[in-house]
Scaffold this motif. Structure first.
Motif, PDB file in Angstrom:
ATOM      1  N   MET A  49     -58.127  42.960  65.675  1.00  0.00           N
ATOM      2  CA  MET A  49     -57.125  44.018  65.721  1.00  0.00           C
ATOM      3  C   MET A  49     -56.547  44.224  67.121  1.00  0.00           C
ATOM      4  O   MET A  49     -55.392  44.597  67.270  1.00  0.00           O
ATOM      5  N   GLU A  50     -57.344  43.992  68.154  1.00  0.00           N
ATOM      6  CA  GLU A  50     -56.842  44.106  69.520  1.00  0.00           C
ATOM      7  C   GLU A  50     -56.348  42.761  70.041  1.00  0.00           C
ATOM      8  O   GLU A  50     -55.420  42.693  70.846  1.00  0.00           O
ATOM      9  N   ASN A  51     -57.002  41.697  69.596  1.00  0.00           N
ATOM     10  CA  ASN A  51     -56.673  40.342  70.046  1.00  0.00           C
ATOM     11  C   ASN A  51     -56.472  39.447  68.836  1.00  0.00           C
ATOM     12  O   ASN A  51     -57.142  39.606  67.818  1.00  0.00           O
ATOM     13  N   SER A  52     -55.568  38.492  68.973  1.00  0.00           N
ATOM     14  CA  SER A  52     -55.287  37.568  67.880  1.00  0.00           C
ATOM     15  C   SER A  52     -55.114  36.167  68.452  1.00  0.00           C
ATOM     16  O   SER A  52     -54.301  35.959  69.358  1.00  0.00           O
ATOM     17  N   ASP A 235     -52.705  36.465  71.563  1.00  0.00           N
ATOM     18  CA  ASP A 235     -52.099  37.772  71.808  1.00  0.00           C
ATOM     19  C   ASP A 235     -53.189  38.778  72.153  1.00  0.00           C
ATOM     20  O   ASP A 235     -54.160  38.932  71.392  1.00  0.00           O
ATOM     21  N   CYS A 236     -53.033  39.475  73.272  1.00  0.00           N
ATOM     22  CA  CYS A 236     -54.065  40.401  73.756  1.00  0.00           C
ATOM     23  C   CYS A 236     -53.455  41.749  74.113  1.00  0.00           C
ATOM     24  O   CYS A 236     -52.414  41.816  74.773  1.00  0.00           O
ATOM     25  N   ARG A 237     -54.135  42.803  73.734  1.00  0.00           N
ATOM     26  CA  ARG A 237     -53.747  44.149  74.123  1.00  0.00           C
ATOM     27  C   ARG A 237     -54.315  44.483  75.501  1.00  0.00           C
ATOM     28  O   ARG A 237     -55.429  44.087  75.843  1.00  0.00           O
ATOM     29  N   PHE A 238     -53.542  45.236  76.287  1.00  0.00           N
ATOM     30  CA  PHE A 238     -54.006  45.659  77.594  1.00  0.00           C
ATOM     31  C   PHE A 238     -55.017  46.794  77.477  1.00  0.00           C
ATOM     32  O   PHE A 238     -55.124  47.469  76.453  1.00  0.00           O
TER      33      PHE A 238
END
Length: 374
Positions: A49-52, A235-238
């Protein structure tokens, strides 16, 4: 849907992508890989959910198009034991009954409709910053800073690595308040300025997965960053919040200069700490006339260790205490034969530098001293 794929090719992709999956997930479907077949191209996605992380691979004999989910743990375990050979996947588009066929056998299982897999939250593409970075730059930045990442949940901004993007360089910074590392690399010129804090987990995945790639395309939005190569898309959230102003805490006037053989110093610390306090790992260092004296003791057990080493030391005599585990981490991360340590007094942080920086790089580490109680 139907396609053929080499077992080792698929295993390589699945084992890489599986590193994103948590051991426990809030949504059961996240325990699965999302497979998407489009023509001769198969993509495999995993998310927490935070990283894909998405891997792309070519398949043969593709029939139909669509998406389905298969249990990640089961698929990795199966392919790990599978010898190099071709495998055929047949998925019923209505019931999602799945048949995996290979020369000596077959497996039957039930897939899940790919539409049940959560889609990533879309970011605004209007103000993205895009540039290409040699993979070696990103990996070196993580390698040199990851050990200094904090784990205090009350300071979430320090539980990741700061990527401070400048037009002519990238600066990587990590700190846990006791130690701080700043690593600058000018081998890449992003041409823009921004910054973000990359959490520890995606930093580790990035280092492991993209380390063998030649270059990485980096795309930064307001909330996330995307790392892309020919094979993977990550894809990564900060981490939300502001990273501390790292330049303010770096001492500028440490006038006592110690130059020491790196490996000799590490070995001496390891020997002395055997008889020291295992709780805090405190070592008392005394520097005077090109002699370094290391002293560790544990009053609870009446043990102590003492060793002297030759070194180059410029300045007045100084006695200062450091936690051996932290100093060993710093000396182990620096790769040059000698390490330069700039000191001021027993209460101010030490600045540790390699004797010579690699081309286009600048590495600096600081360590807070520990109180010495006589």
């Amino acid at each position: 849907m139907k396609f053929n794929v080499a077992s080792k090719t698929l295993y390589s992709s699945l084992s890489a992508v599986s590193k994103v999956i948590n051991s426990k997930n809030a949504l059961t479907v996240l325990n699965n890989f999302l497979f998407t077949l489009s023509g001769p191209t198969l993509t495999v996605r995993a998310s927490d959910m935070e990283n894909s992380l998405v891997a792309t691979l070519d398949v043969m004999g593709a029939e139909g198009e669509g998406s389905f989910c298969l249990d990640a743990h089961r698929m990795v375990d199966l392919l790990k034991e599978m010898p190099p050979q071709e495998m055929t996947f047949e998925i019923d588009d209505n019931t999602f009954e799945t048949m995996i066929v290979y020369p000596n056998g077959e497996f039957k299982t039930m897939a899940i409709d790919g539409n049940e897999y959560p889609s990533p939250e879309a970011d605004d593409d209007a103000d993205r910053i895009n540039f290409t970075c040699p993979a070696s730059v990103a990996v070196s930045g993580i390698d040199n800073t990851v050990f200094a990442v904090g784990n205090d949940e009350l300071r979430p901004q320090m539980t990741g690595i700061l990527w401070d993007i400048k037009p002519d360089r990238i600066i990587f910074v990590a700190t846990d308040t006791r130690k701080l590392v700043r690593y600058s690399n000018s081998a890449v010129e992003p041409g823009a300025a921004c910054s973000f804090i990359l959490p520890l987990k995606p930093a580790t995945v990035l280092r492991n997965i993209f380390g063998k790639e030649e270059s990485i395309d980096i795309s930064i939005s307001k909330k996330s960053v995307t790392f892309s190569s020919a094979t993977y898309r990550f894809d990564c959230r900060f981490i939300k919040g502001m990273f501390p102003d790292y330049n303010r805490v770096i001492p500028q006037n440490n006038d006592k200069i110690l130059t020491v053989d790196r490996q000799m110093f590490i070995n001496a610390m390891r020997r002395v700490t055997v008889f020291g306090n295992g709780g805090n790992g405190l070592i008392r260092f005394h520097f005077d006339q090109n002699i370094a004296t290391l002293i560790a003791q544990d009053s609870s057990y009446g043990t102590s260790g003492r060793e002297t080493l030759s070194c180059d030391y410029e300045g007045d005599p100084l006695t200062i205490g450091f936690g051996a585990p932290y100093l060993q981490e710093i000396f182990s991360t620096i790769s040059t034969p000698e390490v330069i340590v700039k000191l001021a007094d027993p209460s101010r942080p030490a600045v540790c530098l390699p004797s010579e920086n690699q081309p286009d790089t600048d590495l600096l580490m600081i360590l807070m001293p520990m109180n010495i109680i006589d």
